[in-house]
Design a protein around this motif. Structure first.
Motif, short mmCIF file in Angstrom:
data_model
loop_
_atom_site.label_atom_id
_atom_site.label_comp_id
_atom_site.label_asym_id
_atom_site.label_seq_id
_atom_site.Cartn_x
_atom_site.Cartn_y
_atom_site.Cartn_z
N PRO A 88 0.71 -1.32 0.12
CA PRO A 88 0.14 0.01 -0.12
C PRO A 88 1.01 1.19 0.07
CG PRO A 88 -0.04 -1.14 2.02
CD PRO A 88 0.49 -1.99 1.16
N ALA A 89 2.09 1.10 0.75
CA ALA A 89 2.96 2.56 0.56
C ALA A 89 3.23 2.84 -0.82
CB ALA A 89 4.05 2.45 1.53
N TRP A 90 3.85 1.92 -1.41
CA TRP A 90 4.26 2.05 -2.74
C TRP A 90 3.18 2.18 -3.88
CZ3 TRP A 90 9.10 3.85 -2.97
CH2 TRP A 90 9.99 3.48 -1.91
N THR A 91 2.36 1.41 -3.75
CA THR A 91 1.34 1.60 -4.88
C THR A 91 0.54 2.85 -4.53
OG1 THR A 91 -0.17 -0.11 -3.63
CG2 THR A 91 1.21 -0.69 -5.34
N GLY A 92 0.30 3.25 -3.16
CA GLY A 92 -0.29 4.45 -2.88
C GLY A 92 0.47 5.78 -3.64
N LEU A 93 1.83 5.83 -3.14
CA LEU A 93 2.34 6.77 -3.74
C LEU A 93 2.43 6.93 -5.05
CD1 LEU A 93 5.72 6.60 -1.52
CD2 LEU A 93 4.22 8.67 -1.61
N LEU A 97 0.73 9.52 -10.33
CA LEU A 97 -0.07 9.38 -11.51
C LEU A 97 -1.25 10.25 -11.72
CD1 LEU A 97 0.53 5.82 -12.82
CD2 LEU A 97 1.82 7.90 -13.45
N PHE A 98 -2.19 10.30 -10.69
CA PHE A 98 -3.16 11.21 -10.59
C PHE A 98 -2.72 12.77 -10.62
CE2 PHE A 98 -5.97 8.05 -8.43
CZ PHE A 98 -6.84 7.74 -9.26
N GLY A 99 -1.46 12.87 -10.05
CA GLY A 99 -0.99 14.43 -10.19
C GLY A 99 -0.71 14.69 -11.72
N LEU A 100 -0.13 13.69 -12.11
CA LEU A 100 0.51 14.03 -13.66
C LEU A 100 -0.67 14.05 -14.50
CD1 LEU A 100 2.43 13.85 -15.89
CD2 LEU A 100 2.48 11.54 -15.87
N THR A 101 -1.97 13.27 -14.30
CA THR A 101 -3.18 13.14 -14.91
C THR A 101 -3.83 14.57 -14.94
OG1 THR A 101 -3.57 10.91 -14.66
CG2 THR A 101 -5.38 12.27 -15.06
N VAL A 102 -3.83 15.38 -14.10
CA VAL A 102 -4.50 16.79 -14.13
C VAL A 102 -3.60 17.71 -14.65
CG1 VAL A 102 -5.75 16.03 -12.09
CG2 VAL A 102 -3.57 17.09 -11.86
N TYR A 103 -2.15 17.36 -14.86
CA TYR A 103 -1.55 18.31 -15.62
C TYR A 103 -1.23 17.77 -17.09
CZ TYR A 103 -0.52 21.35 -11.85
OH TYR A 103 -0.50 22.26 -10.69
N LEU A 104 -2.02 16.54 -17.46
CA LEU A 104 -2.16 16.61 -18.74
C LEU A 104 -3.36 16.90 -19.31
CD1 LEU A 104 -1.02 12.70 -18.79
CD2 LEU A 104 0.36 14.60 -19.55
N SER A 105 -4.50 17.18 -18.66
CA SER A 105 -5.79 17.46 -19.14
C SER A 105 -6.55 17.95 -18.28
CB SER A 105 -6.62 16.33 -19.98
OG SER A 105 -7.98 16.70 -20.46
N ARG A 161 -8.50 2.03 2.83
CA ARG A 161 -8.72 3.18 2.21
C ARG A 161 -7.89 4.22 3.16
NH1 ARG A 161 -14.10 2.34 4.08
NH2 ARG A 161 -14.32 1.14 2.22
N LEU A 162 -7.99 4.18 4.31
CA LEU A 162 -7.55 5.31 5.41
C LEU A 162 -6.24 5.18 5.42
CD1 LEU A 162 -10.32 5.58 8.21
CD2 LEU A 162 -10.01 7.03 6.17
N ARG A 163 -5.62 3.72 5.52
CA ARG A 163 -4.30 3.69 5.46
C ARG A 163 -3.35 4.18 4.35
NH1 ARG A 163 -1.47 -2.39 5.73
NH2 ARG A 163 0.89 -1.51 6.08
N VAL A 164 -3.96 4.23 3.28
CA VAL A 164 -3.33 4.54 1.98
C VAL A 164 -3.50 6.00 1.71
CG1 VAL A 164 -3.44 2.23 1.22
CG2 VAL A 164 -5.18 4.18 0.38
N LEU A 165 -4.35 6.63 2.29
CA LEU A 165 -4.58 8.03 1.82
C LEU A 165 -3.43 8.83 2.01
CD1 LEU A 165 -8.13 9.08 2.76
CD2 LEU A 165 -7.18 9.24 0.61
N PRO A 166 -2.74 9.05 3.20
CA PRO A 166 -1.73 9.86 3.43
C PRO A 166 -0.63 9.54 2.16
CG PRO A 166 -2.24 8.99 5.35
CD PRO A 166 -2.90 8.22 4.35
N PHE A 193 0.18 12.82 -4.67
CA PHE A 193 -0.39 13.66 -5.66
C PHE A 193 0.26 14.82 -5.69
CE2 PHE A 193 -3.55 16.88 -6.21
CZ PHE A 193 -4.09 16.44 -7.25
N LEU A 194 0.84 15.34 -4.82
CA LEU A 194 1.16 16.88 -4.76
C LEU A 194 2.51 16.93 -5.37
CD1 LEU A 194 0.75 17.46 -0.71
CD2 LEU A 194 -0.52 18.46 -2.66
N VAL A 195 3.19 15.79 -5.67
CA VAL A 195 4.60 16.18 -6.48
C VAL A 195 4.44 17.01 -7.56
CG1 VAL A 195 6.70 14.89 -7.62
CG2 VAL A 195 5.49 14.09 -5.29
N VAL A 196 3.75 16.40 -8.38
CA VAL A 196 3.57 17.21 -10.02
C VAL A 196 3.25 18.61 -9.80
CG1 VAL A 196 2.69 17.09 -11.96
CG2 VAL A 196 3.28 15.05 -11.11
N PRO A 197 2.14 18.98 -8.94
CA PRO A 197 1.59 20.17 -9.03
C PRO A 197 2.66 21.29 -8.31
CG PRO A 197 -0.15 18.92 -8.18
CD PRO A 197 1.02 17.97 -8.41
#
Length: 440
Positions: A249-254, A259-267, A287-292, A298-302
């Motif tokens: 969960p840590a690696w796949t969550g990160l 990728l979600f961050g990159l997605t919103v900077y593609l379109s 869900r609660l464990r992976v959110l952080p 997500f914050l990386v790309v923005p």
């Protein structure tokens, strides 16, 4: 049970007939409205030209069709999971390349991203990337000096930067760009299988695999950068599905967050993937464990783009103005708000329509696999409908909505008699690709 099967099949066919009538209405009414050119497409509801033709990809497309229809359903059951994923990607590559080459190498692949409105027209303007990003907003409006080509202005710079970076590593030009889009875009089918297996069950994923290969959407995955966007968003969802079901969960969550961050900077429109992401969280157990981890990723790309000087919100505000300065200000909302759905029928095909009808009867009240898959598809449909009602997706949704439409395709897993439905999917794609020259 045997008595119910013909009745269910009749309902499936009725749903397909209704969808076909929607497409027919969009074509006939669109042709009538477009007498003044206000739709800004040449073959409503698609941006395309009527041009029956064959090409070097035609024999290969027919061979891929025959092979997947004949052997796809049985291989999807028999192959080990890893081999199925590889086979799905390989078959998707063969199908998409074949369809692209129906129009020939230049028209089908190398010239797709080099036209007046496309990303490659702006590559040379990114010699100093930080300086260009700081000045990006100043060239969005049509009346601004050296305004960006339509697709560059219409997307965050992550899209154009992808092709800039390809150029920097020696893979410049339309041929490499087209190949990149096809190779990356076809991995989206694998991402969907991974997500469906984790969130629903493996048998549903296996039944969906051949339909993810022979999707009519491949006509546009192979001809537009939206195929690449589709893959990035799909892998974001797949990694999130792995994270919320307990797989590293840590690696796949990160990874999902990144990728979600990159997605919103593609379109800009792909911010609606938050709806699909929320459904994945709902279906997960951790869900609660992976959110952080997801938020951190997500914050990386923005943050990177902000440090480099690009203002996402200001660019989007200017884009809305640019949209209405161009075709968006002319195309009638009253037509496109329903004709867009006809485009979705054409890219997802009759099997998806029939499968969605069956998914509507899935027992949402419990945690069965069918219900979980139905929830995932419902979230994609909801995101698509929000995009539709926004008025920022008037026409060209056959490519713009590829990332959302992809998540409707697993609905075909609910259908009996997969070979007949696969044939219908392939025939639709072949007709579209051989009768029309698509605009993207």
């Amino acid at each position: 049970m045997n008595r119910d099967l013909p009745r269910s099949t009749a309902r499936d066919l009725s749903a397909v007939a209704a969808a076909a009538l929607l497409v027919l209405a969009a074509a006939l009414i669109g042709a009538w409205i477009d007498r003044d050119g206000s739709l800004r497409v040449n073959w409503p509801p698609l941006l395309a030209n009527w041009a029956p033709h064959v090409g070097p990809g035609t024999p290969a497309a027919l061979v891929v069709t025959a092979a997947v229809v004949a052997y796809g359903p049985s291989l999807a059951v028999r192959l080990s999971w890893r081999r199925l994923l590889l086979a799905t990607w390989a078959a998707s590559l063969a199908w998409t390349w074949s369809l692209a080459l129906v129009d020939g190498w230049f028209r089908g692949v190398a010239g797709q991203l080099t036209s007046t409105h496309e990303y490659l027209r702006a590559v040379d303007r990114f010699r100093d990337i930080p300086a260009t990003l700081r000045d990006f907003d100043a060239h969005i409006l049509l009346d601004s000096p050296d305004n960006w080509p339509a697709h560059v202005a219409g997307h965050p710079p992550g899209a154009t930067l992808t092709f800039v970076l390809l150029d920097r590593i020696g893979l410049g030009g339309g041929g490499w760009a087209g190949a990149f889009v096809i190779v990356t875009g076809t991995t989206a089918a694998v991402a969907v299988l991974v997500a469906v297996r984790r969130l629903a069950d493996e048998s549903l994923a296996r039944r969906a695999a051949p339909f993810l290969v022979l999707a009519p959407a491949a006509v546009w995955v192979g001809t537009s950068a939206d195929g690449y966007f589709t893959a990035v968003a799909a892998w974001a969802v797949a990694l999130l599905a792995l994270a919320v079901t307990g797989h590293r969960p840590a690696w796949t969550g990160l990874g999902a967050g990144l990728l979600f961050g990159l997605t919103v900077y593609l379109s800009y429109g792909l911010t609606l993937f938050a709806v699909i992401g929320a459904a994945v969280l709902l279906l997960g157990t951790r869900r609660l464990r992976v959110l952080p981890y997801v938020i951190a990723g997500f914050l990386v790309v923005p943050v990177v783009f902000a440090v480099l000087g690009f203002d996402w919100w200001e660019a989007y505000r200017l884009l809305v103005t640019r949209y209405y300065q161009g075709a968006g200000g002319v195309r009638p909302y009253g037509y496109w708000v329903w004709a867009n759905l006809a485009c979705t029928v054409l890219i997802t095909g009759p099997a998806t329509v029939a499968g969605l009808r069956r998914a509507g009867g899935a027992p949402f009240g419990h945690r069965g696999a069918d219900a979980r898959l139905a929830v995932l598809m419902a979230s994609a449909l909801l995101a698509l409908l929000i995009a539709d009602l926004s008025g920022m997706s008037k026409a060209e949704t056959e490519r713009i909505w590829l990332p959302f439409a992809l998540w409707l395709l697993p609905a075909a897993a609910f259908l009996p008699g997969p070979r007949a439905w696969l044939t219908g999917q392939a025939v639709l794609a072949l007709l579209l690709n051989h009768l029309l020259l698509t605009g993207w």
